[in-house]
Enzyme design. Sequence first.
Site, PDB file in Angstrom:
ATOM      1  N   HIS A  27       0.255   2.399  -7.796  1.00  0.00           N
ATOM      2  CA  HIS A  27      -0.487   3.296  -7.812  1.00  0.00           C
ATOM      3  C   HIS A  27      -1.940   3.598  -8.749  1.00  0.00           C
ATOM      4  O   HIS A  27      -2.456   4.441  -8.938  1.00  0.00           O
ATOM      5  CB  HIS A  27       0.215   4.943  -8.143  1.00  0.00           C
ATOM      6  CG  HIS A  27       1.332   5.249  -7.524  1.00  0.00           C
ATOM      7  ND1 HIS A  27       1.363   5.048  -6.185  1.00  0.00           N
ATOM      8  CD2 HIS A  27       2.550   5.693  -7.931  1.00  0.00           C
ATOM      9  CE1 HIS A  27       2.679   5.658  -5.714  1.00  0.00           C
ATOM     10  NE2 HIS A  27       3.150   5.814  -6.478  1.00  0.00           N
ATOM     11  N   LEU A  52       0.745  -1.093   0.011  1.00  0.00           N
ATOM     12  CA  LEU A  52       0.038  -0.082   0.029  1.00  0.00           C
ATOM     13  C   LEU A  52       0.812   1.135  -0.110  1.00  0.00           C
ATOM     14  O   LEU A  52       1.925   1.211   0.752  1.00  0.00           O
ATOM     15  CB  LEU A  52      -0.877   0.042   1.230  1.00  0.00           C
ATOM     16  CG  LEU A  52      -2.046  -1.068   1.408  1.00  0.00           C
ATOM     17  CD1 LEU A  52      -2.727  -0.910   2.735  1.00  0.00           C
ATOM     18  CD2 LEU A  52      -3.085  -0.805  -0.096  1.00  0.00           C
ATOM     19  N   ASP A  53       0.684   2.156  -0.653  1.00  0.00           N
ATOM     20  CA  ASP A  53       1.512   3.501  -0.832  1.00  0.00           C
ATOM     21  C   ASP A  53       1.432   4.096   0.566  1.00  0.00           C
ATOM     22  O   ASP A  53       0.608   3.914   1.520  1.00  0.00           O
ATOM     23  CB  ASP A  53       0.602   4.499  -1.893  1.00  0.00           C
ATOM     24  CG  ASP A  53       0.518   4.114  -3.187  1.00  0.00           C
ATOM     25  OD1 ASP A  53       1.372   3.205  -3.443  1.00  0.00           O
ATOM     26  OD2 ASP A  53      -0.126   4.490  -3.980  1.00  0.00           O
ATOM     27  N   ARG A  54       2.447   4.926   1.031  1.00  0.00           N
ATOM     28  CA  ARG A  54       2.598   5.534   2.185  1.00  0.00           C
ATOM     29  C   ARG A  54       1.401   6.388   2.926  1.00  0.00           C
ATOM     30  O   ARG A  54       0.970   6.214   3.975  1.00  0.00           O
ATOM     31  CB  ARG A  54       3.883   6.397   2.183  1.00  0.00           C
ATOM     32  CG  ARG A  54       4.416   6.902   3.577  1.00  0.00           C
ATOM     33  CD  ARG A  54       5.686   7.244   3.436  1.00  0.00           C
ATOM     34  NE  ARG A  54       6.063   8.359   2.681  1.00  0.00           N
ATOM     35  CZ  ARG A  54       5.928   9.649   2.941  1.00  0.00           C
ATOM     36  NH1 ARG A  54       5.199   9.907   4.212  1.00  0.00           N
ATOM     37  NH2 ARG A  54       6.064  10.672   2.054  1.00  0.00           N
TER      38      ARG A  54
END
Length: 238
Positions: free
Chosen positions: A187, A101-103
Amino acid sequence: MRLDKLIEERLQTTRKNQKRLFLTGQVTVDGKSERQENRNADSQLHKIEVAGRQLFTDECYFLVFKPRGVVTANKDAVHETFLDLLREKDRTEGLYSVGRLDRDTEGLLLVTTNGQLGYELLQPAGKVSKVYEAWVKEPVTSADVRAFSSGITFHGGITCEPATLQILETTPGPTKIRLKITEGKFHQVKKMFLARGIKVLTLRRVAMGPLTLPQDLLPGDYRVLTQAELISLRTYFR
């Protein structure tokens, strides 16, 4: 855990003797002879026997609610990692996050030592669904819903698999949506909306395959998978 690795660790067999055990039908899973040496099995789900001796695995499975700001990497020189969320006693060697998961994205992470299970869950051919809820800046229309169901094409020409977009809540400003996808491109969710001229403000993964984010779990919290949750993943033990 791979059966060949389990046998090697528990019985200290040579490679030659290990192959003989499989070839002579002395390795069984749930009472059936198993000749696939790399078969993934877990004693929490399966009865594993070798030459009449029952073997037990020690894999770990955690359901983590990753908060924003935490990275899904085992080590990071700057940011807190998902492993930092775990108590010291739970930081077993070999733990890793199944997918990323993105930050600035929060939500469900499956963290396990069972690498083969993670591999199966992430195979594109398996089309394991991921469900996200998000607030987006612009209004979402029925035309957007249809575009997602047909497959969004990114700027640059990459086309995504069809996705299910639902409008959950509208306000004079942002819109709350739920999105179900079966891929894991870099993304991806943000790029899909960007292709429609829509900016994602907040993003949360609420489900992955049969696993859902528990309502009583807070950002930064985690727990061991329940037996029912582990059973729901049984089809991915191959």
